[in-house]
Scaffold this motif. Structure first.
Motif, PDB file in Angstrom:
ATOM      1  N   SER A  41       0.853  -1.186   0.000  1.00 50.95           N
ATOM      2  CA  SER A  41       0.000   0.000   0.000  1.00 50.95           C
ATOM      3  C   SER A  41       0.888   1.235   0.000  1.00 50.95           C
ATOM      4  N   GLY A  42       0.605   2.174  -0.888  1.00 49.41           N
ATOM      5  CA  GLY A  42       1.449   3.353  -0.997  1.00 49.41           C
ATOM      6  C   GLY A  42       2.765   3.034  -1.673  1.00 49.41           C
ATOM      7  N   LEU A  43       2.706   2.298  -2.753  1.00 46.67           N
ATOM      8  CA  LEU A  43       3.913   1.813  -3.431  1.00 46.67           C
ATOM      9  C   LEU A  43       4.791   2.956  -3.924  1.00 46.67           C
ATOM     10  N   LEU A  44       4.193   4.091  -4.302  1.00 48.18           N
ATOM     11  CA  LEU A  44       4.960   5.220  -4.820  1.00 48.18           C
ATOM     12  C   LEU A  44       5.358   6.213  -3.732  1.00 48.18           C
ATOM     13  N   ASP A  45       5.150   5.845  -2.481  1.00 53.28           N
ATOM     14  CA  ASP A  45       5.638   6.652  -1.363  1.00 53.28           C
ATOM     15  C   ASP A  45       7.154   6.500  -1.300  1.00 53.28           C
ATOM     16  N   PRO A  46       7.914   7.595  -1.334  1.00 52.93           N
ATOM     17  CA  PRO A  46       9.380   7.486  -1.304  1.00 52.93           C
ATOM     18  C   PRO A  46       9.920   6.738  -0.091  1.00 52.93           C
ATOM     19  N   VAL A 155       3.760  -4.006 -12.141  1.00 53.42           N
ATOM     20  CA  VAL A 155       2.948  -3.210 -11.222  1.00 53.42           C
ATOM     21  C   VAL A 155       1.594  -3.020 -11.902  1.00 53.42           C
ATOM     22  N   PRO A 156       0.646  -3.913 -11.677  1.00 50.63           N
ATOM     23  CA  PRO A 156      -0.659  -3.789 -12.343  1.00 50.63           C
ATOM     24  C   PRO A 156      -1.460  -2.636 -11.757  1.00 50.63           C
ATOM     25  N   THR A 157      -2.098  -1.871 -12.625  1.00 45.79           N
ATOM     26  CA  THR A 157      -2.886  -0.727 -12.178  1.00 45.79           C
ATOM     27  C   THR A 157      -4.378  -0.932 -12.407  1.00 45.79           C
ATOM     28  N   THR A 158      -4.764  -2.085 -12.949  1.00 48.01           N
ATOM     29  CA  THR A 158      -6.179  -2.414 -13.132  1.00 48.01           C
ATOM     30  C   THR A 158      -6.521  -3.633 -12.294  1.00 48.01           C
ATOM     31  N   LEU A 159      -7.793  -3.790 -12.003  1.00 49.44           N
ATOM     32  CA  LEU A 159      -8.211  -4.941 -11.213  1.00 49.44           C
ATOM     33  C   LEU A 159      -7.948  -6.247 -11.954  1.00 49.44           C
ATOM     34  N   ILE A 160      -8.193  -6.259 -13.271  1.00 49.69           N
ATOM     35  CA  ILE A 160      -7.977  -7.492 -14.023  1.00 49.69           C
ATOM     36  C   ILE A 160      -6.492  -7.858 -14.040  1.00 49.69           C
ATOM     37  N   GLY A 161      -5.623  -6.848 -14.012  1.00 50.50           N
ATOM     38  CA  GLY A 161      -4.202  -7.123 -13.912  1.00 50.50           C
ATOM     39  C   GLY A 161      -3.830  -7.701 -12.559  1.00 50.50           C
ATOM     40  N   MET A 162      -4.427  -7.166 -11.503  1.00 49.62           N
ATOM     41  CA  MET A 162      -4.087  -7.589 -10.150  1.00 49.62           C
ATOM     42  C   MET A 162      -4.512  -9.018  -9.849  1.00 49.62           C
ATOM     43  N   VAL A 163      -5.662  -9.431 -10.363  1.00 49.14           N
ATOM     44  CA  VAL A 163      -6.190 -10.745  -9.999  1.00 49.14           C
ATOM     45  C   VAL A 163      -5.956 -11.805 -11.066  1.00 49.14           C
ATOM     46  N   ASP A 164      -5.435 -11.386 -12.243  1.00 51.26           N
ATOM     47  CA  ASP A 164      -5.325 -12.358 -13.331  1.00 51.26           C
ATOM     48  C   ASP A 164      -4.084 -12.135 -14.190  1.00 51.26           C
ATOM     49  N   ALA A 165      -4.079 -11.094 -14.987  1.00 47.36           N
ATOM     50  CA  ALA A 165      -3.074 -10.964 -16.049  1.00 47.36           C
ATOM     51  C   ALA A 165      -1.649 -10.840 -15.542  1.00 47.36           C
ATOM     52  N   THR A 190       8.898 -10.228  -9.727  1.00 48.60           N
ATOM     53  CA  THR A 190       8.020  -9.738  -8.661  1.00 48.60           C
ATOM     54  C   THR A 190       6.819  -9.028  -9.278  1.00 48.60           C
ATOM     55  N   THR A 191       5.654  -9.258  -8.714  1.00 49.29           N
ATOM     56  CA  THR A 191       4.467  -8.455  -9.019  1.00 49.29           C
ATOM     57  C   THR A 191       4.074  -7.725  -7.749  1.00 49.29           C
ATOM     58  N   LEU A 192       3.998  -6.412  -7.823  1.00 53.38           N
ATOM     59  CA  LEU A 192       3.649  -5.581  -6.676  1.00 53.38           C
ATOM     60  C   LEU A 192       2.243  -5.035  -6.871  1.00 53.38           C
ATOM     61  N   ILE A 193       1.377  -5.329  -5.917  1.00 54.03           N
ATOM     62  CA  ILE A 193      -0.037  -4.966  -6.035  1.00 54.03           C
ATOM     63  C   ILE A 193      -0.385  -3.883  -5.024  1.00 54.03           C
ATOM     64  N   ASP A 194      -0.790  -2.736  -5.538  1.00 54.63           N
ATOM     65  CA  ASP A 194      -1.220  -1.620  -4.703  1.00 54.63           C
ATOM     66  C   ASP A 194      -2.636  -1.230  -5.129  1.00 54.63           C
TER      67      ASP A 194
END
Length: 406
Positions: A41-46, A155-165, A190-194
């Protein structure tokens, strides 16, 4: 969460033939494969170094090639640049136009050209893909081609990316009008899910991703199905974000977690698809043909939803599910704002899709049909007559439902 497909590290050279000089050799080897899927959560937080450490490299300094969709650049480009600047990392951005029509070899070669210009190091500079499932598929395919295998991070930014693709091993691009006809097995390190990215996703794309969640629910997780049945419309309204102070603020997180966990549990023991009985193929027998024929009308999850509606009828007519279960599935599809019909759904398309399935699955249909909500069975004897009758019923039911694609 870690998904590993690990084989024993063995190798051997067998010399065959009865003479002192062999006439043939058989080379046997195996390579362990391990990749990570992590919530952040907050993957782009420095203050979070996960993104620069992804791929097992030192977070201090260095360079990264970042491949992004143009829309993601508009929304998050400044934050991405500021993040890498804060970590002393020199980042170069490659922008892609992403759509199902642009999911092609040409797009993959644009990424390859960017990698070549960048002079990417295969050891210390994993490429980073930030975007939806189309983008991560293209980048993964390009990475598999470049120097025969280059590490990358998703780094998937869509729901379909996060749960599937973005959580499996497969990459792919469309070719000759066929869905994912060219591809490879090349998972990211690595796949990072935010889930924060879902805040800026439009309503239709939330529904699109929920189609793949519903797929996992109907074939393997009846508790997940119950969550969708109870909370589906609210999950869309709230973009699957937790609502502070809500008594059930954890529902969105549980839905995403269960979908990912279920998918990885199915993929891990059969990562290279040597077994063709795959319950995750549910919703993917007719949908590739429907999706490609209907472009640009349908998104991937919407085509999967039509497939699920169609095969739900096939299963009910065979007595595998009850009329009540059939009604529940159609009700959830409706509540998730998913279509059950499109004008391209003609008998000739469905029969051609079934024939393609047989070619793809080694001469057998091996079609997953529901055997009650949360279970599947595989069948090999679906007939053209069944397809015709089920299609007529699907058209009749769709005509009674508002909001379906014409």
């Amino acid at each position: 969460m870690t998904a590993g497909a690990t084989m024993a590290m063995t190798s051997g050279l067998t010399r065959t033939g009865g003479r002192s000089y062999q006439s043939s050799w058989r080379v046997t080897t195996a390579k362990p494969v391990t990749y990570d899927v992590e919530f952040r959560s907050g993957l782009l937080d420095p203050d979070d170094s996960s993104l620069v450490r992804a791929g097992g490299v030192d977070a201090a300094g260095g360079r990264r090639l970042v491949v992004m969709e143009r829309r993601i650049q508009e929304l998050y480009g400044d934050a991405v640049s500021a993040y890498f600047d804060a970590h002393g990392v020199a980042s170069t951005t490659c922008l892609l136009d992403t759509s199902e029509q642009a999911k092609s070899v040409a797009s993959a070669l644009l990424v390859v050209a960017a990698m070549d210009r960048f002079g990417i190091s295969r050891r210390s500079e994993p490429m980073i893909a930030i975007g939806g499932g189309v983008l991560t598929d293209i980048v993964g395919f390009a990475a598999s081609l470049y120097r025969r295998s280059t590490p990358y991070v998703r780094v998937p930014t869509t729901l379909i990316g996060m749960v599937d693709a973005a959580i499996g091993a497969k990459t792919g691009v469309n070719h000759d009008g066929k869905k994912n006809r060219l591809g490879s097995y090349h998972p990211s390190t690595t796949t990072l899910i935010d889930c924060v990215f879902l805040r800026t996703l439009d309503r239709r794309h939330i529904s699109n991703g929920l189609a793949e969640v519903l797929k996992m629910a109907t074939v393997a997780d009846s508790a997940l199905f119950d969550l969708l049945a109870e909370h589906g419309p609210r999950l869309i309204d709230e973009h699957l974000q937790p609502v502070p102070g809500s008594s059930d603020a954890g529902v969105a997180a549980e839905v995403i977690y269960r979908a990912i966990d279920g998918m990885l549990a199915e993929l891990q023991p059969n990562l290279w698809e040597e077994r063709l009985h795959r319950c995750v193929d549910y919703g993917h027998s007719f949908s590739p043909a429907i999706e490609m024929q209907a472009l640009p009308d349908l998104l991937h999850g919407e085509a999967v939803a039509i497939d699920m509606a169609y095969t739900t009828i096939l299963a009910r007519r065979r007595g595998l599910i009850s009329a009540a279960e059939d009604d529940r599935i159609f009700a959830v599809l409706r509540d998730l704002e998913l279509p059950v019909w499109h004008r391209v759904c003609r008998l000739d398309l469905m029969t051609a899709a079934l024939a393609d399935v047989v070619r793809h699955r080694n001469g057998r249909q091996q079609m997953p049909l529901l055997d009650g909500i949360g279970r599947v069975r595989f069948v090999d004897d679906v007939t053209v007559r069944e397809l015709h009758v089920a299609l007529a019923e699907l058209a009749d039911r769709a005509s009674l439902t508002s909001g379906q694609l014409a």
